[in-house]
Motif scaffolding. Structure first.
Motif, PDB file in Angstrom:
ATOM      1  N   ALA A 163      34.442  47.702  49.242  1.00  0.00           N
ATOM      2  CA  ALA A 163      35.441  46.639  49.191  1.00  0.00           C
ATOM      3  C   ALA A 163      36.803  47.116  49.658  1.00  0.00           C
ATOM      4  CB  ALA A 163      35.555  46.095  47.772  1.00  0.00           C
ATOM      5  N   ALA A 164      37.563  46.195  50.201  1.00  0.00           N
ATOM      6  CA  ALA A 164      38.975  46.441  50.482  1.00  0.00           C
ATOM      7  C   ALA A 164      39.769  46.081  49.235  1.00  0.00           C
ATOM      8  CB  ALA A 164      39.429  45.591  51.663  1.00  0.00           C
ATOM      9  N   THR A 165      40.904  46.759  49.008  1.00  0.00           N
ATOM     10  CA  THR A 165      41.726  46.489  47.837  1.00  0.00           C
ATOM     11  C   THR A 165      43.102  46.006  48.254  1.00  0.00           C
ATOM     12  OG1 THR A 165      42.508  48.784  47.698  1.00  0.00           O
ATOM     13  CG2 THR A 165      40.504  48.219  46.475  1.00  0.00           C
ATOM     14  N   PHE A 166      43.688  45.150  47.417  1.00  0.00           N
ATOM     15  CA  PHE A 166      44.983  44.549  47.713  1.00  0.00           C
ATOM     16  C   PHE A 166      45.794  44.467  46.425  1.00  0.00           C
ATOM     17  CE2 PHE A 166      41.805  43.012  50.613  1.00  0.00           C
ATOM     18  CZ  PHE A 166      42.411  43.092  51.864  1.00  0.00           C
ATOM     19  N   ALA A 167      47.016  44.962  46.469  1.00  0.00           N
ATOM     20  CA  ALA A 167      47.895  44.908  45.311  1.00  0.00           C
ATOM     21  C   ALA A 167      48.622  43.573  45.278  1.00  0.00           C
ATOM     22  CB  ALA A 167      48.906  46.052  45.357  1.00  0.00           C
ATOM     23  N   ALA A 168      48.613  42.918  44.108  1.00  0.00           N
ATOM     24  CA  ALA A 168      49.312  41.646  43.970  1.00  0.00           C
ATOM     25  C   ALA A 168      49.499  41.303  42.502  1.00  0.00           C
ATOM     26  CB  ALA A 168      48.542  40.518  44.657  1.00  0.00           C
ATOM     27  N   ASP A 169      50.629  40.680  42.207  1.00  0.00           N
ATOM     28  CA  ASP A 169      50.880  40.092  40.894  1.00  0.00           C
ATOM     29  C   ASP A 169      50.367  38.664  40.958  1.00  0.00           C
ATOM     30  OD1 ASP A 169      51.868  38.815  38.659  1.00  0.00           O
ATOM     31  OD2 ASP A 169      53.899  39.602  38.851  1.00  0.00           O
ATOM     32  N   VAL A 199      44.188  39.264  53.038  1.00  0.00           N
ATOM     33  CA  VAL A 199      42.725  39.202  53.022  1.00  0.00           C
ATOM     34  C   VAL A 199      42.218  38.507  54.282  1.00  0.00           C
ATOM     35  CG1 VAL A 199      40.707  38.261  51.826  1.00  0.00           C
ATOM     36  CG2 VAL A 199      42.562  39.299  50.511  1.00  0.00           C
ATOM     37  N   ASP A 200      42.890  37.421  54.672  1.00  0.00           N
ATOM     38  CA  ASP A 200      42.531  36.726  55.920  1.00  0.00           C
ATOM     39  C   ASP A 200      42.499  37.704  57.083  1.00  0.00           C
ATOM     40  OD1 ASP A 200      42.515  34.359  54.492  1.00  0.00           O
ATOM     41  OD2 ASP A 200      44.404  33.617  55.324  1.00  0.00           O
ATOM     42  N   GLY A 201      43.548  38.519  57.169  1.00  0.00           N
ATOM     43  CA  GLY A 201      43.650  39.437  58.289  1.00  0.00           C
ATOM     44  C   GLY A 201      42.655  40.575  58.238  1.00  0.00           C
ATOM     45  N   ALA A 202      42.301  40.987  57.026  1.00  0.00           N
ATOM     46  CA  ALA A 202      41.421  42.142  56.874  1.00  0.00           C
ATOM     47  C   ALA A 202      39.949  41.795  57.047  1.00  0.00           C
ATOM     48  CB  ALA A 202      41.640  42.793  55.516  1.00  0.00           C
ATOM     49  N   MET A 203      39.522  40.638  56.547  1.00  0.00           N
ATOM     50  CA  MET A 203      38.086  40.332  56.619  1.00  0.00           C
ATOM     51  C   MET A 203      37.784  38.869  56.894  1.00  0.00           C
ATOM     52  SD  MET A 203      36.700  40.471  52.668  1.00  0.00           S
ATOM     53  CE  MET A 203      36.930  39.065  51.572  1.00  0.00           C
ATOM     54  N   GLY A 204      38.811  38.058  57.061  1.00  0.00           N
ATOM     55  CA  GLY A 204      38.606  36.632  57.234  1.00  0.00           C
ATOM     56  C   GLY A 204      38.844  35.910  55.924  1.00  0.00           C
ATOM     57  N   ALA A 205      39.098  34.625  56.005  1.00  0.00           N
ATOM     58  CA  ALA A 205      39.405  33.842  54.809  1.00  0.00           C
ATOM     59  C   ALA A 205      38.234  33.868  53.825  1.00  0.00           C
ATOM     60  CB  ALA A 205      39.728  32.401  55.191  1.00  0.00           C
ATOM     61  N   PRO A 206      38.498  34.121  52.539  1.00  0.00           N
ATOM     62  CA  PRO A 206      37.409  34.143  51.560  1.00  0.00           C
ATOM     63  C   PRO A 206      36.856  32.743  51.333  1.00  0.00           C
ATOM     64  CG  PRO A 206      39.527  34.310  50.450  1.00  0.00           C
ATOM     65  CD  PRO A 206      39.805  34.399  51.923  1.00  0.00           C
ATOM     66  N   ASP A 207      35.540  32.642  51.265  1.00  0.00           N
ATOM     67  CA  ASP A 207      34.937  31.359  50.900  1.00  0.00           C
ATOM     68  C   ASP A 207      34.433  31.363  49.461  1.00  0.00           C
ATOM     69  OD1 ASP A 207      32.806  33.046  51.407  1.00  0.00           O
ATOM     70  OD2 ASP A 207      31.949  31.834  53.019  1.00  0.00           O
ATOM     71  N   VAL A 208      34.653  32.471  48.754  1.00  0.00           N
ATOM     72  CA  VAL A 208      34.447  32.563  47.311  1.00  0.00           C
ATOM     73  C   VAL A 208      35.680  33.232  46.717  1.00  0.00           C
ATOM     74  CG1 VAL A 208      33.071  33.537  45.425  1.00  0.00           C
ATOM     75  CG2 VAL A 208      31.939  32.772  47.528  1.00  0.00           C
ATOM     76  N   VAL A 209      36.271  32.612  45.701  1.00  0.00           N
ATOM     77  CA  VAL A 209      37.404  33.213  44.998  1.00  0.00           C
ATOM     78  C   VAL A 209      37.104  33.198  43.506  1.00  0.00           C
ATOM     79  CG1 VAL A 209      39.850  32.987  44.406  1.00  0.00           C
ATOM     80  CG2 VAL A 209      39.090  32.589  46.761  1.00  0.00           C
ATOM     81  N   VAL A 210      37.247  34.349  42.869  1.00  0.00           N
ATOM     82  CA  VAL A 210      37.060  34.477  41.427  1.00  0.00           C
ATOM     83  C   VAL A 210      38.410  34.799  40.804  1.00  0.00           C
ATOM     84  CG1 VAL A 210      35.930  35.768  39.569  1.00  0.00           C
ATOM     85  CG2 VAL A 210      34.696  35.295  41.699  1.00  0.00           C
ATOM     86  N   TYR A 211      38.825  33.985  39.829  1.00  0.00           N
ATOM     87  CA  TYR A 211      40.080  34.257  39.122  1.00  0.00           C
ATOM     88  C   TYR A 211      39.763  34.800  37.743  1.00  0.00           C
ATOM     89  CZ  TYR A 211      44.885  34.113  37.628  1.00  0.00           C
ATOM     90  OH  TYR A 211      46.134  34.498  37.194  1.00  0.00           O
ATOM     91  N   ASN A 212      40.124  36.070  37.522  1.00  0.00           N
ATOM     92  CA  ASN A 212      39.729  36.787  36.315  1.00  0.00           C
ATOM     93  C   ASN A 212      40.886  37.238  35.409  1.00  0.00           C
ATOM     94  OD1 ASN A 212      37.331  38.141  34.936  1.00  0.00           O
ATOM     95  ND2 ASN A 212      38.654  39.902  35.260  1.00  0.00           N
ATOM     96  N   PRO A 213      42.154  37.238  35.866  1.00  0.00           N
ATOM     97  CA  PRO A 213      43.226  37.813  35.042  1.00  0.00           C
ATOM     98  C   PRO A 213      43.481  37.024  33.762  1.00  0.00           C
ATOM     99  CG  PRO A 213      43.941  37.566  37.317  1.00  0.00           C
ATOM    100  CD  PRO A 213      42.669  36.795  37.169  1.00  0.00           C
ATOM    101  N   SER A 214      43.934  37.735  32.748  1.00  0.00           N
ATOM    102  CA  SER A 214      44.425  37.105  31.524  1.00  0.00           C
ATOM    103  C   SER A 214      45.329  38.102  30.823  1.00  0.00           C
ATOM    104  CB  SER A 214      43.286  36.658  30.609  1.00  0.00           C
ATOM    105  OG  SER A 214      42.526  37.770  30.173  1.00  0.00           O
TER     106      SER A 214
END
Length: 233
Positions: free
Chosen positions: A52-58, A72-87
């Motif tokens: 996997a590629a990693t990306f730092a973000a708040d 992410v778009d530039g690195a591998m193309g627009a994601p067609d699956v997004v998982v939101y996990n933060p809490s």
């Protein structure tokens, strides 16, 4: 690609536990995976394992989330699956909680989910396809004493998921909210020896996320609750 109608996944709030297991399951099914966290240093081992590629973000910062998706778009193309996990948890009595800590907890647990959903929808709606998965908790449906900020954030995230599912589902985007109702097993939190399978196995949780991606659109789940067989509810 193991029968999946998707090809690129972004896991926001990546780390150990559920998110790591989801990344492994997705990569094993043939998806390209991107991992995002505030501190990407902790992701080195997992990233190497799943390619996997990693990306730092708040996740709670609008500009940072916009930048994350663009990268992410530039690195591998627009994601067609997004998982939101933060809490983020802020525990304490209503009389003693720091309002700024409460604000921060809600921003991470819920507002960030909105930011991720907005950026995901911007990419998925024109294509007429995609999947947006939110990680919930027992607190998504039950507010516990001394845990008001977590309940507030998780209730809001669940409301976002319901609203997004009703808006985006007819546009071809599968939105689902997964209620993790129980303790999650980890190296630092093993289950009692006399109660086998009394905690959720992250790999088993990940199988449900993967199964959501396999669902035909004639029978999409909007919400799934997961709990060990001995869990009370």
């Amino acid at each position: 690609m193991d029968g999946l109608p998707y090809s690129r996944a972004l896991v926001i709030g990546a780390g150990s536990g559920i998110s790591a297991a989801v990344a492994r399951a997705f990569a094993g099914a043939g998806l390209k995976v991107a991992l995002s966290a505030r501190d990407t240093g902790k992701l080195a081992g997992l990233a190497a394992e799943v390619g996997a590629a990693t990306f730092a973000a708040d996740a709670s910062d609008p500009a940072a989330v916009e930048r994350l998706f663009a990268e992410v778009d530039g690195a591998m193309g627009a994601p067609d699956v997004v998982v939101y996990n933060p809490s983020l948890r802020a525990r304490g009595s209503l009389l003693d909680l720091d309002p700024e800590e409460v604000r921060r907890a809600i921003e991470v647990s819920a507002f960030g989910g909105f930011l991720a959903a907005r950026e995901a929808a911007r990419r998925m709606v024109p294509l007429g396809r995609g999947a947006l998965l939110f990680t919930g908790a027992s607190a998504s449906v039950k507010g516990y004493a001394l845990s008001a900020p977590f309940a507030m954030g998780k209730f809001a995230l669940r409301g976002l998921a319901q609203s997004a599912a009703r808006e985006l589902g007819p546009k071809g985007i599968h939105v689902a909210h997964v209620v993790i109702d129980g303790g999650v097993r980890s190296a630092s939190r093993p289950e009692p020896a006399d109660r086998p399978d009394s905690m959720l196995d992250p790999a088993a949780i990940a199988e449900t996320y993967l199964s959501l991606l396999r669902q035909p659109r004639s029978a999409w789940s909007m919400e799934v609750e997961l709990r060990p067989w001995v869990e009370t509810f």
